[in-house]
Design a protein around this motif. Sequence first.
Motif, PDB file in Angstrom:
ATOM      1  N   GLY A 320       0.814  -1.200   0.000  1.00  0.00           N
ATOM      2  CA  GLY A 320       0.000   0.000   0.000  1.00  0.00           C
ATOM      3  C   GLY A 320       0.852   1.257   0.000  1.00  0.00           C
ATOM      4  O   GLY A 320       1.983   1.276   0.510  1.00  0.00           O
ATOM      5  N   ALA A 321       0.295   2.333  -0.557  1.00  0.00           N
ATOM      6  CA  ALA A 321       1.046   3.586  -0.670  1.00  0.00           C
ATOM      7  C   ALA A 321       1.258   4.241   0.685  1.00  0.00           C
ATOM      8  O   ALA A 321       2.239   4.966   0.882  1.00  0.00           O
ATOM      9  CB  ALA A 321       0.300   4.535  -1.612  1.00  0.00           C
ATOM     10  N   ASP A 322       0.365   4.002   1.664  1.00  0.00           N
ATOM     11  CA  ASP A 322       0.469   4.683   2.958  1.00  0.00           C
ATOM     12  C   ASP A 322       1.728   4.292   3.718  1.00  0.00           C
ATOM     13  O   ASP A 322       2.227   5.079   4.538  1.00  0.00           O
ATOM     14  CB  ASP A 322      -0.763   4.382   3.820  1.00  0.00           C
ATOM     15  CG  ASP A 322      -1.990   5.123   3.326  1.00  0.00           C
ATOM     16  OD1 ASP A 322      -1.838   6.005   2.464  1.00  0.00           O
ATOM     17  OD2 ASP A 322      -3.101   4.805   3.792  1.00  0.00           O
ATOM     18  N   THR A 323       2.224   3.090   3.523  1.00  0.00           N
ATOM     19  CA  THR A 323       3.403   2.617   4.264  1.00  0.00           C
ATOM     20  C   THR A 323       4.594   2.397   3.338  1.00  0.00           C
ATOM     21  O   THR A 323       5.513   1.648   3.670  1.00  0.00           O
ATOM     22  CB  THR A 323       3.067   1.312   5.002  1.00  0.00           C
ATOM     23  OG1 THR A 323       2.526   0.368   4.065  1.00  0.00           O
ATOM     24  CG2 THR A 323       2.057   1.562   6.115  1.00  0.00           C
ATOM     25  N   GLU A 324       4.580   3.046   2.184  1.00  0.00           N
ATOM     26  CA  GLU A 324       5.659   2.893   1.207  1.00  0.00           C
ATOM     27  C   GLU A 324       6.975   3.449   1.762  1.00  0.00           C
ATOM     28  O   GLU A 324       7.000   4.463   2.462  1.00  0.00           O
ATOM     29  CB  GLU A 324       5.277   3.631  -0.076  1.00  0.00           C
ATOM     30  CG  GLU A 324       6.314   3.551  -1.170  1.00  0.00           C
ATOM     31  CD  GLU A 324       5.901   4.334  -2.402  1.00  0.00           C
ATOM     32  OE1 GLU A 324       6.611   4.266  -3.416  1.00  0.00           O
ATOM     33  OE2 GLU A 324       4.856   5.034  -2.332  1.00  0.00           O
ATOM     34  N   VAL A 325       8.083   2.777   1.418  1.00  0.00           N
ATOM     35  CA  VAL A 325       9.404   3.248   1.822  1.00  0.00           C
ATOM     36  C   VAL A 325       9.812   4.411   0.918  1.00  0.00           C
ATOM     37  O   VAL A 325       9.792   4.293  -0.310  1.00  0.00           O
ATOM     38  CB  VAL A 325      10.443   2.118   1.733  1.00  0.00           C
ATOM     39  CG1 VAL A 325      11.843   2.649   2.045  1.00  0.00           C
ATOM     40  CG2 VAL A 325      10.078   0.997   2.699  1.00  0.00           C
ATOM     41  N   THR A 326      10.188   5.545   1.545  1.00  0.00           N
ATOM     42  CA  THR A 326      10.615   6.737   0.806  1.00  0.00           C
ATOM     43  C   THR A 326      11.993   7.169   1.299  1.00  0.00           C
ATOM     44  O   THR A 326      12.559   6.565   2.224  1.00  0.00           O
ATOM     45  CB  THR A 326       9.608   7.881   1.003  1.00  0.00           C
ATOM     46  OG1 THR A 326       9.648   8.288   2.389  1.00  0.00           O
ATOM     47  CG2 THR A 326       8.201   7.446   0.639  1.00  0.00           C
ATOM     48  N   ASP A 327      12.501   8.230   0.710  1.00  0.00           N
ATOM     49  CA  ASP A 327      13.811   8.748   1.129  1.00  0.00           C
ATOM     50  C   ASP A 327      13.798   9.213   2.575  1.00  0.00           C
ATOM     51  O   ASP A 327      14.857   9.306   3.214  1.00  0.00           O
ATOM     52  CB  ASP A 327      14.232   9.902   0.223  1.00  0.00           C
ATOM     53  CG  ASP A 327      14.548   9.431  -1.194  1.00  0.00           C
ATOM     54  OD1 ASP A 327      14.640   8.200  -1.380  1.00  0.00           O
ATOM     55  OD2 ASP A 327      14.678  10.273  -2.102  1.00  0.00           O
ATOM     56  N   ALA A 328      12.611   9.506   3.100  1.00  0.00           N
ATOM     57  CA  ALA A 328      12.500   9.976   4.489  1.00  0.00           C
ATOM     58  C   ALA A 328      12.393   8.828   5.488  1.00  0.00           C
ATOM     59  O   ALA A 328      12.411   9.059   6.702  1.00  0.00           O
ATOM     60  CB  ALA A 328      11.290  10.896   4.624  1.00  0.00           C
ATOM     61  N   SER A 329      12.266   7.597   5.012  1.00  0.00           N
ATOM     62  CA  SER A 329      12.107   6.451   5.917  1.00  0.00           C
ATOM     63  C   SER A 329      13.401   6.194   6.675  1.00  0.00           C
ATOM     64  O   SER A 329      14.504   6.284   6.125  1.00  0.00           O
ATOM     65  CB  SER A 329      11.714   5.205   5.123  1.00  0.00           C
ATOM     66  OG  SER A 329      10.497   5.420   4.435  1.00  0.00           O
ATOM     67  N   VAL A 330      13.254   5.856   7.965  1.00  0.00           N
ATOM     68  CA  VAL A 330      14.420   5.604   8.828  1.00  0.00           C
ATOM     69  C   VAL A 330      14.409   4.171   9.362  1.00  0.00           C
ATOM     70  O   VAL A 330      15.433   3.500   9.379  1.00  0.00           O
ATOM     71  CB  VAL A 330      14.452   6.605  10.001  1.00  0.00           C
ATOM     72  CG1 VAL A 330      15.611   6.300  10.953  1.00  0.00           C
ATOM     73  CG2 VAL A 330      14.565   8.036   9.475  1.00  0.00           C
ATOM     74  N   ASP A 331      13.239   3.719   9.798  1.00  0.00           N
ATOM     75  CA  ASP A 331      13.105   2.359  10.328  1.00  0.00           C
ATOM     76  C   ASP A 331      12.245   1.540   9.374  1.00  0.00           C
ATOM     77  O   ASP A 331      11.175   1.996   8.952  1.00  0.00           O
ATOM     78  CB  ASP A 331      12.451   2.385  11.715  1.00  0.00           C
ATOM     79  CG  ASP A 331      13.293   3.147  12.728  1.00  0.00           C
ATOM     80  OD1 ASP A 331      14.523   3.211  12.530  1.00  0.00           O
ATOM     81  OD2 ASP A 331      12.710   3.688  13.695  1.00  0.00           O
ATOM     82  N   LEU A 332      12.700   0.320   9.063  1.00  0.00           N
ATOM     83  CA  LEU A 332      12.012  -0.528   8.094  1.00  0.00           C
ATOM     84  C   LEU A 332      11.521  -1.812   8.743  1.00  0.00           C
ATOM     85  O   LEU A 332      12.203  -2.385   9.615  1.00  0.00           O
ATOM     86  CB  LEU A 332      12.941  -0.888   6.927  1.00  0.00           C
ATOM     87  CG  LEU A 332      13.570   0.254   6.139  1.00  0.00           C
ATOM     88  CD1 LEU A 332      14.379  -0.310   4.982  1.00  0.00           C
ATOM     89  CD2 LEU A 332      12.507   1.212   5.632  1.00  0.00           C
ATOM     90  N   LEU A 333      10.341  -2.257   8.309  1.00  0.00           N
ATOM     91  CA  LEU A 333       9.810  -3.568   8.663  1.00  0.00           C
ATOM     92  C   LEU A 333       9.843  -4.427   7.405  1.00  0.00           C
ATOM     93  O   LEU A 333       9.258  -4.071   6.384  1.00  0.00           O
ATOM     94  CB  LEU A 333       8.372  -3.446   9.179  1.00  0.00           C
ATOM     95  CG  LEU A 333       7.586  -4.756   9.336  1.00  0.00           C
ATOM     96  CD1 LEU A 333       8.209  -5.625  10.413  1.00  0.00           C
ATOM     97  CD2 LEU A 333       6.122  -4.467   9.662  1.00  0.00           C
ATOM     98  N   ILE A 334      10.551  -5.541   7.475  1.00  0.00           N
ATOM     99  CA  ILE A 334      10.677  -6.448   6.330  1.00  0.00           C
ATOM    100  C   ILE A 334       9.730  -7.620   6.537  1.00  0.00           C
ATOM    101  O   ILE A 334       9.782  -8.292   7.576  1.00  0.00           O
ATOM    102  CB  ILE A 334      12.120  -6.946   6.169  1.00  0.00           C
ATOM    103  CG1 ILE A 334      13.067  -5.752   5.964  1.00  0.00           C
ATOM    104  CG2 ILE A 334      12.233  -7.920   5.003  1.00  0.00           C
ATOM    105  CD1 ILE A 334      14.524  -6.134   6.023  1.00  0.00           C
ATOM    106  N   GLU A 335       8.877  -7.860   5.551  1.00  0.00           N
ATOM    107  CA  GLU A 335       7.905  -8.956   5.596  1.00  0.00           C
ATOM    108  C   GLU A 335       8.345 -10.087   4.692  1.00  0.00           C
ATOM    109  O   GLU A 335       8.701  -9.881   3.543  1.00  0.00           O
ATOM    110  CB  GLU A 335       6.529  -8.447   5.141  1.00  0.00           C
ATOM    111  CG  GLU A 335       5.525  -9.552   4.849  1.00  0.00           C
ATOM    112  CD  GLU A 335       4.322  -9.053   4.063  1.00  0.00           C
ATOM    113  OE1 GLU A 335       3.465  -8.410   4.691  1.00  0.00           O
ATOM    114  OE2 GLU A 335       4.257  -9.286   2.839  1.00  0.00           O
ATOM    115  N   SER A 336       8.312 -11.303   5.237  1.00  0.00           N
ATOM    116  CA  SER A 336       8.510 -12.522   4.443  1.00  0.00           C
ATOM    117  C   SER A 336       7.458 -13.510   4.914  1.00  0.00           C
ATOM    118  O   SER A 336       7.312 -13.732   6.120  1.00  0.00           O
ATOM    119  CB  SER A 336       9.916 -13.096   4.649  1.00  0.00           C
ATOM    120  OG  SER A 336      10.117 -14.249   3.852  1.00  0.00           O
TER     121      SER A 336
END
Length: 799
Positions: A320-336
Amino acid sequence: MRVSLNWLGEFIALPPEGELVERLELSGFEDVIVERLGPDLSAIRVGRVLERVAHPNADRLSVCRVELGEGEPVEIVCGASNLVVEQKVAVASPGGVLPDGTPLKRTKIRGVVSHGMICSSRELGLGDEDDGILVLDPDAPVGVSLSQVLTTGDRILDLGITPNRGDAASLLGIAREVRALFGGTLHLPETAPVEADSATADAVSVAIDAPDECFQYVARVVRGVRIGPSPEWLCRKLEASGIRSINVAVDVTNLVLLEFGQPLHAFDLARVRGPIVRVRLARAGEKLVTLEGQTRALDPRDLVIADAERPIALAGVMGGADTEVTDASVDLLIESAQFRPGSVRLTARRHGLRSEASYRFERGVDRAGVTRAADRAARLIAELAGGEVAAGALAVRGTPPPVTETIRLEVERANRLLGTALTSDEISNLLERVGVQCLEEPRGVLRCRVPSHRNDLHVHQDLTEEVARIYGYDRIPTTMPQATLGPVPEPRGWTLAERTRDALAGSGLLECASFPFVSAGELESLRLAADDPRRASLAILNPFHEERAQLRTTLLPTLLRLTRNNRSRQVDRVALFEVARVFWPRGEGELPEEPLWACAVLTGAEEGGLWETSAPLFFQAKGIAERLLFQVGYVASLREGGNRTYLHPGATAGIWVGEQEVGMVGELHPAVAADFQIDVPCVVIELNLSALVPLAPHDPHYEEVSRQPRVRRDLAVILDRAQAAGEVEAAIRKTGGRDLVSVELFDRYEGQGVPEGRVSLAFRLVFQRPDRTLTDAEVIRITGKVVKMLARRFGGELR
């Protein structure tokens, strides 16, 4: 699927290109080709410099004699300073074309004719160096094409993967195939990340609310990343596989997808509310803006990834676009994750979305590789974008279906299927090359353990196919099949259906073959009684047409729809039939009953044609039904009544064989005809063929045609108006005995001379014996018996 051979070579040593393509095609992959990304150097040849002398009219040019293999050496004018005798060089001859499209011809340079050109790297499209000619390996054969001795750019292996081989949709999967076909050792990339002290479980929680749709979900967290462009090597690998670079986090998830075949998704953890991840079914009215910017109305059957408040991804299809990773993202959640393949396929189809992720989830992923892929992605993101990987992968399990862990394979049976004579050891070795571990048991049986990535191996035939693939279909000898062939009796139902089709087609009707789907509105238009079992129909989970989402319980709605369509296209007289199964629900969890029915629909013409029959439409249908049953071996009778609310109550008759009702013939009810927009008289024939199957057909017998004269008598009998003529006719036949050879109703009258509520029926009786002429006294005696029976049984009186 597109695979970089340079990248694939990092996983396993590759055989020659031609061998690789041939063996992959023979092992079951489709349309295998190799595409080169570098310049086409096939027109450039390898030459050897035999002599170099100064140009007579230029200080900085040389005149060289160059050997090109065949023919005499040629003179070429060259200005390179690094040219020396005995060098192997790249030569473009007159008539050829350089990789940049420049054509070559013989050219006179300062008074000396140059028969070609000695090329530099820049002129060949191999680099920007332009300070001298390209010097080749001294061992390069003279005269061959430059493309044979010089690797230029990457080579892309393009191959089609069959739907059952989801395990092959990755570099690891293709590398496993190469190992099985050619041998070698797999080299897997490092996956274990360097972890920080803080735990993943402290950063996010995961819950699976739809355990039958999501079998496992693994989360990894990387904190403190700096999102930016990916390094060149990463972009190059993705572009070779047809994927454009977005940013380092997204590119890493795509890289791991290509490496291991496990789809991943990266969320901006700061935008995940809770923070919690819930794997659940969508709720009515929910919407999601997907990554490409389109707002999608979610179906309650869609599996979604949600946070504490709203859906944030279509599970297995797109984020979804609401939780998209952008240049401003600092913390990431990786889904597998591992989702149910059917759920992903239906969601992707409903929304018209096809992605690299859905392609793999639909075919099934390696259940043992879900955590490995998350670890690999976390490691790469930390290396390329900085940040720290939280300790531990947060793994939650759903309710996975039973998996096939071991398969029993009989060596003799496998050889019989393939036409080979392989030993138990040979079959074990072949299977172990595809990762199947074999344990030999007594009597030529192998107990085979299926690897977790092979979701397509379930029964012994699957293992036999693997033996054939790796052994080589081209090595299996051609043998004639050995079998004892015997007559196979045709199933009674199949024979009855075929003869029914022949009989109806012989009566002038056209056969239809339609989909077994109807709409709830069409069933409702039949006005079926509340207790009619055909009102209850089975709903289809993935209908072809949203309106026709029910399995039909009767053939009639389909034929009425086709009748309307034909009438709307100016077809004057419609005569259609279909022989097919209908679906009657049983108890919950049980498969439906599927009886075989025949149904026919006939309409009258708007205007009588020259050859149109004058017989009423009902009696035409009655004759077709009686002739049909006679041709399939039954003696039918028509009786008044029957519970068919969609037929006209005054023009309906049940079709009986013996004491069992097997069908119905009648005029379509005007209200039903109006609902289906049929504006002309219409009659219907329905016949339950499954009910006929257990009934013994009438054995035909033949009688000699009598040479004796016939005697005819006509009887007009006054009976109750409600009395069925067929019942009276049957009673006359039985009373008349064997000398009464024919009874025919030829007149029906009510009016003057006949009491109110009564009717006059006139029957024609024909008498005949095969051995002699009947006397008047004998005919009078039999006729008298018939008259007495009519008076006693039906209250009839001669008119």
